[in-house]
Design a protein around this motif. Structure first.
Motif, PDB file in Angstrom:
ATOM      1  N   ASN A 183      -8.322 -11.137  24.599  1.00 11.16           N
ATOM      2  CA  ASN A 183      -9.725 -11.528  24.558  1.00 11.16           C
ATOM      3  C   ASN A 183     -10.509 -10.520  23.729  1.00 11.16           C
ATOM      4  OD1 ASN A 183     -10.387 -13.987  25.945  1.00 11.16           O
ATOM      5  ND2 ASN A 183      -9.493 -13.011  27.753  1.00 11.16           N
ATOM      6  N   ASP A 237      -8.291 -15.236  13.633  1.00  5.83           N
ATOM      7  CA  ASP A 237      -7.944 -13.924  14.201  1.00  5.83           C
ATOM      8  C   ASP A 237      -9.098 -12.963  13.936  1.00  5.83           C
ATOM      9  OD1 ASP A 237      -6.954 -11.344  14.624  1.00  5.83           O
ATOM     10  OD2 ASP A 237      -5.803 -11.345  12.748  1.00  5.83           O
ATOM     11  N   SER A 238      -9.819 -12.586  14.993  1.00  9.96           N
ATOM     12  CA  SER A 238     -10.897 -11.602  14.796  1.00  9.96           C
ATOM     13  C   SER A 238     -10.456 -10.208  15.226  1.00  9.96           C
ATOM     14  CB  SER A 238     -12.158 -12.021  15.560  1.00  9.96           C
ATOM     15  OG  SER A 238     -11.888 -12.086  16.946  1.00  9.96           O
TER      16      SER A 238
HETATM   17  P1  AMP Z   1      -3.777 -13.420  25.368  1.00 10.92           P
HETATM   18  O1  AMP Z   1      -4.035 -12.044  25.867  1.00 10.92           O
HETATM   19  O2  AMP Z   1      -2.761 -13.460  24.287  1.00 10.92           O
HETATM   20  O3  AMP Z   1      -3.474 -14.349  26.483  1.00 10.92           O
HETATM   21  O4  AMP Z   1      -5.131 -13.937  24.724  1.00 10.92           O
HETATM   22  C1  AMP Z   1      -6.293 -14.071  25.504  1.00 10.92           C
HETATM   23  C2  AMP Z   1      -7.358 -14.816  24.744  1.00 10.92           C
HETATM   24  O5  AMP Z   1      -7.735 -14.075  23.592  1.00 10.92           O
HETATM   25  C3  AMP Z   1      -6.929 -16.171  24.242  1.00 10.92           C
HETATM   26  O6  AMP Z   1      -8.010 -17.059  24.387  1.00 10.92           O
HETATM   27  C4  AMP Z   1      -6.621 -15.935  22.786  1.00 10.92           C
HETATM   28  O7  AMP Z   1      -6.771 -17.089  22.005  1.00 10.92           O
HETATM   29  C5  AMP Z   1      -7.638 -14.878  22.419  1.00 10.92           C
HETATM   30  N1  AMP Z   1      -7.146 -14.068  21.327  1.00 10.92           N
HETATM   31  C6  AMP Z   1      -5.951 -13.428  21.309  1.00 10.92           C
HETATM   32  N2  AMP Z   1      -5.786 -12.763  20.140  1.00 10.92           N
HETATM   33  C7  AMP Z   1      -6.905 -12.985  19.409  1.00 10.92           C
HETATM   34  C8  AMP Z   1      -7.316 -12.568  18.119  1.00 10.92           C
HETATM   35  N3  AMP Z   1      -6.556 -11.787  17.363  1.00 10.92           N
HETATM   36  N4  AMP Z   1      -8.530 -12.971  17.684  1.00 10.92           N
HETATM   37  C9  AMP Z   1      -9.311 -13.741  18.466  1.00 10.92           C
HETATM   38  N5  AMP Z   1      -8.964 -14.181  19.678  1.00 10.92           N
HETATM   39  C10 AMP Z   1      -7.768 -13.814  20.163  1.00 10.92           C
END
Ligand code: AMP
Ligand code: MG
Length: 603
Positions: free
Chosen positions: A313, A209-210
């Motif tokens: 993202n 988690d970044s």
């Molecule tokens: P989402 O909006 O939940 O569909 O996430 C979109 C992309 O962002 C996906 O590839 C997730 O794995 C990545 N992502 C979501 N939350 C985080 C986070 N906290 N840290 C890093 N990458 C994330």
């Protein structure tokens, strides 16, 4: 889909300036003062010396020079921090150090360099006398009581942002604490079944988690207090539980779970527990975005906590944070300048805009030969967070633009610049375009008169291919230019003209900063290829075809009616045309609630 401005306006509508708190001045850096601060003391408290030297009466130095010193009897010495015990009478002097209080009777200080002190010491001369080597003006090297701050003066106004210098001024007044607008607590929740915390082992299928860390660091950077809620899983139950822990914050920021995937639950939770504001914004990256309020009962009353659901993202979440969460935090902090500092730069790459959204492209900005240059930082995928580490700015390409070509002037939001400068805002400008004989000049003429009537200060700009009217052969100004002067200025009691030689035909973007910030509206004829907003004048008799494509235009002014989907303003109805320009350009550039010069509250 709503525009970035509309989204921001809605977010800002939900947040208010927080209440004030009294706290130690060193903890107040970057916070906004919540009360006027008056001084109860004079600074300096007494007349004192600005130099190491001799305190004396100026009249006793009359006629003094290197060849004809005036000798005075040294009756004492005073250092900073001590009160002089002796008085300076005619013919005497007191040795004095910088910051020491001026003795009674003295009105002037002559610094050591203008006395024979050094020579006298080296030659073992009599220290009970001093030779003054120059005639001193009364008051020389004396800092007067109250010259910086006088007792009773208003020193800092409520609303000022406390920078190191303001904190220093508070200390100089003897204030150990200040009343400032409290910092907002921002609760941060990452969402996603794929996420693991940075202190956990990375197992198959998972990523670290970044977003929590980027967002928390941004909250701190802009003056808020991050409250980390951890990672919520992609289920309504997990998200609800986690979000509940954040309801005592002033704002909730989540990342992920707002797009159209099967497990994107954030908006469902929001819809159930509160109220969802919107969830698509016309921008790239960052289109899926949720905003709403979570309801909570507090002491029998319903409390509404604004919730911003950023996309997951990492780049999208950071850029949407900059556009929406940052201004919300700044507003809660009581700040007035919410926009990011923006500059104009020459872009070094082509950037295409294929789907009519506002693009925020990551760039590295450098300054070379007096101009800013912006270079795109490699692949722009919204998952490539390292592209942000190479960037110090975001090029903003309007939704109406098809893109930019290398060499074009672009607007860049600077990521790392503080926003406190009260930067000079570009004058809102509209270009009136149209085919020859369509009546552009007549419309501009009428608009100038109409906006003057409404109380605005207008600058009109015209491009001329055939040289500049006022550059008449034979005139003095012409002769100066002929002789090779690169710029010629002519001023009279009520006008100024400035003619500068150019090595290339300037774009309107380069011209506008020269116009100066005091104008409310720029009206431009032509410059059809520029990125500034355009209104096309259309005459039926010249055919249905427009000069510009509808996507390039904010509106048309026409004596007919065309089958296109942009605002059509009737030729001849000047008030409607002027209202359109006033609302969409002048007032938009002034924030969400504003007063027009006529005093009418709008927006
Ligand atoms: P989402 O909006 O939940 O569909 O996430 C979109 C992309 O962002 C996906 O590839 C997730 O794995 C990545 N992502 C979501 N939350 C985080 C986070 N906290 N840290 C890093 N990458 C994330
Ligand atoms: Mg997700």
């Amino acid at each position: 889909m709503i525009s970035v401005e509309e989204a921001l306006e809605r977010v800002l509508d939900y947040v208010d300036v927080l209440e004030p708190e009294q706290k130690p001045i060193l903890d107040c850096l970057g916070q906004v003062l919540a009360e006027d601060v008056y001084s109860t003391i004079d600074i300096p408290p007494r007349d004192n010396s600005a130099m190491d030297g001799y305190a004396l009466r100026a009249e006793n130095t009359r006629g003094a020079s290197e060849s004809s010193p005036r000798y005075l009897v040294v009756v004492g010495e005073v250092a900073a921090g001590y009160v002089p015990t002796k008085e300076v009478r005619p013919g005497t002097a007191i040795r004095i150090m910088t910051g020491a209080q001026l003795p009674e009777g003295a009105d002037t200080v002559v610094q050591f360099e203008n006395t024979d002190e050094v020579g006298r010491k080296m030659s073992g001369g009599d220290p009970s006398h001093i030779g003054i080597l120059c005639q001193a003006k009364k008051g020389l090297n004396v800092r007067c009581r109250g010259e910086d701050i006088a007792r009773g003066d208003l020193i800092l106004k409520a609303g000022s942002v406390l920078r190191p210098q303001e904190i220093g001024v508070l200390a100089s007044l003897g204030c150990s604490t200040a009343l400032v607008v409290r910092r907002p607590v921002v609760a941060i929740l990452a969402t996603g079944d794929e996420l693991v915390g940075v202190d956990q082992p990375l197992t198959p299928g998972k990523i670290y988690d970044s977003n929590t860390y980027t967002i928390a660091a941004e909250v701190s950077r802009y003056g808020g207090i991050p409250k980390i809620l951890g990672i919520g899983r992609d289920s309504v139950q997990s998200l609800t539980e986690k979000l509940d822990e954040g309801l005592d914050a002033d704002m909730l920021v989540t990342s992920g779970g707002v797009s159209k995937g099967d497990y994107d639950m954030v908006k469902d939770v929001l819809a159930e527990r509160g109220e969802i504001g919107f969830w698509t914004v016309c921008m790239k990256p960052g289109k899926p975005l949720a905003f709403g309020v979570m309801n909570k009962m507090e002491e029998g009353r319903e409390k509404r906590v604004p919730h911003l659901g950023l996309p997951g993202n990492p780049v999208s979440s950071m850029i949407t944070f900059e556009q929406f969460a940052r201004p919300a935090i700044l507003k809660m902090l009581g700040k007035k300048i919410l926009a990011k500092p923006t500059i104009r730069a020459v872009i070094e790459n082509d950037v295409v805009n294929t789907d009519g959204r506002r693009i925020f492209a990551r760039v590295s900005v450098t300054r070379r030969s007096g101009r800013y240059h912006a270079s795109v930082t490699g692949p722009q995928g919204s998952g490539i967070l390292t592209s942000m580490t190479r960037a110090n700015g975001l090029v903003v390409i309007p939704e109406s633009s098809k893109g930019v070509k290398a060499g074009d002037m672009v607007e860049v939001q600077m990521l790392d610049w503080g926003g406190e400068q009260g930067e000079v805002k570009a004058v809102p400008t509209v270009s009136i375009v149209g085919k020859s004989q369509s009546g552009k000049t007549v419309l501009i003429e009428q608009l100038i008169a109409e906006f003057k009537r409404r109380g605005y200060k207008v600058a009109a700009l015209k491009h001329s291919r055939g040289g500049i009217e006022m550059d008449h052969p034979g005139k003095d100004s012409w002769r100066y230019a002929q002789a090779g002067s690169d710029a010629v200025l002519i001023s009279s009691p009520d006008k100024l003209a400035f003619i500068k030689s150019l090595d290339h035909d300037l774009g309107i973007e380069e011209i506008l900063p020269i116009v100066g910030p005091e104008f409310d509206l720029g009206l431009v004829e032509g410059f059809r290829k520029s990125t500034i907003p355009k209104i096309e004048v259309h005459k039926k008799e010249l055919g249905d075809a427009l000069l510009c494509s509808p996507e390039e235009l904010s509106a048309i002014v026409t004596d007919g009616s065309l089958d296109i989907d942009i605002p059509q303003l009737p030729w001849g109805d000047l008030v409607t045309v002027a209202d359109f320009i006033e609302k969409n350009f002048i007032l938009k550039s002034r924030g969400s609630a504003y007063l027009s010069p006529r005093g009418k509250r709008v927006g």
